[in-house]
Design a protein around this motif. Sequence first.
Motif: not given
Length: 297
Positions: A155-184
Amino acid sequence: MKTRALVTGANGMLADAFNPLLKNAGYDIYLTDINGIDNKQIFPMDITDAADVHKVIMGINPDIIFHLAAETDVDKCELKPEHAYETNARGTENMALAAKDINALFVYISTGSVFNGEKPEPYIESDKPDPISVYGKSKFEGERIVASLLDRYYIFRAGWMIGGYEKDKKFVAKIVDLAKIKKEILVVMDKFGSPTFTRDFSKGIISVVPTEKYGLYHMANKGSCSRLDIAQKIIEYLGKKDVAIKPITSEAFPLPAPRGRSEMLSNHRLTLIGLNHMRPWQEALKEYISEIKERYE
């Protein structure tokens, strides 16, 4: 003769990193997902259908099963608990029973969400689970099923997952997407965890499995941080000097599923067996951002 390995959830975020590494490690791999994909050579198999699982497993007769399939959308699990348990608990039971029938080694992917989040230090494997969300409860039930049915399992417990590239729907992708359109960008500062890069996690699994040191492992990138810390590093690695990250409390972001204060993990058992090769989370995140950066520019 090559070891025959079956992978569930083979079209998922983790599997995108895991599958090629497993193949490169010399395994004869058979990929399955709820929907088969011909051009990716992925067989259809519904883990919640015991008869379907039995038919596929008996047909392939793998030496080892890597059970990656899961419902990982935390809020969806909270809103649809029957679906969460059907997938994460009963689906795991179906797979574990099939593994028992053919005496296959079994690998189950779990999560730091099995803890209540109140411990000030990172959790180690001997800490008592006490999940507070439906997602955490359903994944912990999966753990209990695996441990009760099988002798040869990981049994392997992972933490907050990073990765997935085009399948990334998690926190990192959300911040990257927001950085394209928001200044804050508003980011919570009171939730803590251990980022886990899918590539590093996959390498870690593949390195531990042949040791036959069965049981439970935490496997996250080294170090802990807040959501705010990650967001600040993402902006730094993107080179977006004109984007500001504003800290807020989680009360400003009400969500269906409760989140504990901490999902920080310590790879205690990996360290004890001399296989804690997980690099610092900042290094892993920087590599991931550098690889997806071009897609967002």
